[in-house]
Design a protein around this motif. Structure first.
Motif, PDB file in Angstrom:
ATOM      1  N   ILE A  36      -8.662   8.758  -3.097  1.00 21.40           N
ATOM      2  CA  ILE A  36      -7.931   7.772  -3.187  1.00 21.40           C
ATOM      3  C   ILE A  36      -7.800   7.350  -1.893  1.00 21.40           C
ATOM      4  CG2 ILE A  36      -5.270   7.276  -3.491  1.00 21.40           C
ATOM      5  CD1 ILE A  36      -5.274   9.611  -5.616  1.00 21.40           C
ATOM      6  N   VAL A  37      -7.729   5.995  -1.618  1.00 23.99           N
ATOM      7  CA  VAL A  37      -7.676   5.350  -0.163  1.00 23.99           C
ATOM      8  C   VAL A  37      -6.188   5.662   0.254  1.00 23.99           C
ATOM      9  CG1 VAL A  37      -7.669   3.391   0.914  1.00 23.99           C
ATOM     10  CG2 VAL A  37      -9.022   3.559  -1.120  1.00 23.99           C
ATOM     11  N   THR A  38      -6.255   6.460   1.312  1.00 23.97           N
ATOM     12  CA  THR A  38      -5.268   7.017   1.942  1.00 23.97           C
ATOM     13  C   THR A  38      -4.454   6.172   3.184  1.00 23.97           C
ATOM     14  OG1 THR A  38      -6.308   8.398   3.268  1.00 23.97           O
ATOM     15  CG2 THR A  38      -5.559   9.283   1.177  1.00 23.97           C
ATOM     16  N   SER A  39      -5.207   5.109   3.544  1.00 28.30           N
ATOM     17  CA  SER A  39      -4.894   4.261   4.728  1.00 28.30           C
ATOM     18  C   SER A  39      -5.021   2.928   4.442  1.00 28.30           C
ATOM     19  CB  SER A  39      -5.363   4.903   6.303  1.00 28.30           C
ATOM     20  OG  SER A  39      -6.835   4.794   5.965  1.00 28.30           O
ATOM     21  N   PRO A  40      -4.221   2.005   4.669  1.00 23.07           N
ATOM     22  CA  PRO A  40      -4.468   0.565   4.521  1.00 23.07           C
ATOM     23  C   PRO A  40      -5.510  -0.102   5.360  1.00 23.07           C
ATOM     24  CG  PRO A  40      -2.271   0.848   5.648  1.00 23.07           C
ATOM     25  CD  PRO A  40      -2.963   2.268   5.427  1.00 23.07           C
ATOM     26  N   PHE A  88       0.792  -1.288  -0.008  1.00 22.36           N
ATOM     27  CA  PHE A  88      -0.014  -0.211   0.091  1.00 22.36           C
ATOM     28  C   PHE A  88       0.853   1.242   0.116  1.00 22.36           C
ATOM     29  CE2 PHE A  88      -2.280   3.514   1.863  1.00 22.36           C
ATOM     30  CZ  PHE A  88      -3.659   3.359   1.525  1.00 22.36           C
ATOM     31  N   GLU A  89       1.942   1.233   0.788  1.00 19.81           N
ATOM     32  CA  GLU A  89       2.777   2.365   1.084  1.00 19.81           C
ATOM     33  C   GLU A  89       3.530   2.658  -0.313  1.00 19.81           C
ATOM     34  OE1 GLU A  89       5.643   1.969   4.134  1.00 19.81           O
ATOM     35  OE2 GLU A  89       3.787   1.515   5.619  1.00 19.81           O
ATOM     36  N   LEU A  90       3.778   1.527  -1.042  1.00 21.81           N
ATOM     37  CA  LEU A  90       4.533   1.766  -2.447  1.00 21.81           C
ATOM     38  C   LEU A  90       3.667   2.445  -3.626  1.00 21.81           C
ATOM     39  CD1 LEU A  90       6.860  -1.347  -2.181  1.00 21.81           C
ATOM     40  CD2 LEU A  90       7.524   1.108  -1.901  1.00 21.81           C
ATOM     41  N   VAL A  91       2.537   1.831  -3.678  1.00 23.06           N
ATOM     42  CA  VAL A  91       1.525   2.019  -4.638  1.00 23.06           C
ATOM     43  C   VAL A  91       0.777   3.303  -4.401  1.00 23.06           C
ATOM     44  CG1 VAL A  91      -0.275   1.047  -6.134  1.00 23.06           C
ATOM     45  CG2 VAL A  91       1.510  -0.258  -5.169  1.00 23.06           C
ATOM     46  N   THR A  92       0.524   3.761  -3.492  1.00 24.17           N
ATOM     47  CA  THR A  92      -0.367   4.950  -3.225  1.00 24.17           C
ATOM     48  C   THR A  92       0.186   6.266  -3.641  1.00 24.17           C
ATOM     49  OG1 THR A  92      -1.869   3.645  -1.546  1.00 24.17           O
ATOM     50  CG2 THR A  92      -1.872   6.035  -1.698  1.00 24.17           C
ATOM     51  N   PRO A  93       1.616   6.436  -3.267  1.00 21.51           N
ATOM     52  CA  PRO A  93       2.225   7.545  -3.798  1.00 21.51           C
ATOM     53  C   PRO A  93       2.241   7.551  -5.322  1.00 21.51           C
ATOM     54  CG  PRO A  93       3.342   6.832  -2.055  1.00 21.51           C
ATOM     55  CD  PRO A  93       2.249   5.586  -2.364  1.00 21.51           C
TER      56      PRO A  93
END
Length: 135
Positions: free
Chosen positions: A61-65, A37-42
């Motif tokens: 955009i979903v901002t927390s996993p 999640f941390e890699l793809v979201t940005p």
């Protein structure tokens, strides 16, 4: 929203090794899903920047996993919250008869580079846990 899961060649063997070593496979899986999640979201946020006229879609955009488990299968939602303003992302990624698809946005979610990055990261997290446990 896209659902990202964990899978790589030899994944079942890695899970079995972790279980034999009394490793917490669920905890490692959650760590890998959160890192995914941390890699793809940005990447998604960056690719969405040119389309931020009113900000509604970008705000979806979903901002927390949010990691979900269905039995022994874990997944994390990545991308846009479709019911809450994210529907235009589908048209942006796939295009319409009058609008060409935004390949950068599509690739940020589904592209081969994204898949490879996720694959390599997940694999490293699982193998580093095996090394930590002693084998």
């Amino acid at each position: 929203m896209a659902k990202m899961g964990l899978e790589f060649d030899g994944f079942d063997d890695v899970i079995n090794r972790l279980k034999k070593m009394e490793g917490d496979t669920k905890k490692v899986s959650e760590k890998a899903l959160a890192k995914t999640f941390e890699l793809v979201t940005p990447k998604i946020q960056s690719a969405m920047a040119p389309h931020n006229d009113r900000g509604i879609t970008a705000e979806s955009i979903v901002t927390s996993p949010h990691i979900e488990w269905a039995g022994s299968v874990g997944s994390v939602d990545i991308g846009f919250d479709i019911p809450n303003g994210g529907l235009p992302s589908v048209f942006l990624m796939y295009g319409t008869p009058k609008m060409t698809p935004d390949r950068k946005l599509y690739n940020a979610v589904y592209g081969n580079k994204t898949k490879q990055l996720v694959h390599d990261t997940v694999e490293e997290i699982f193998y580093s846990e095996i090394r930590r446990l002693g084998i």
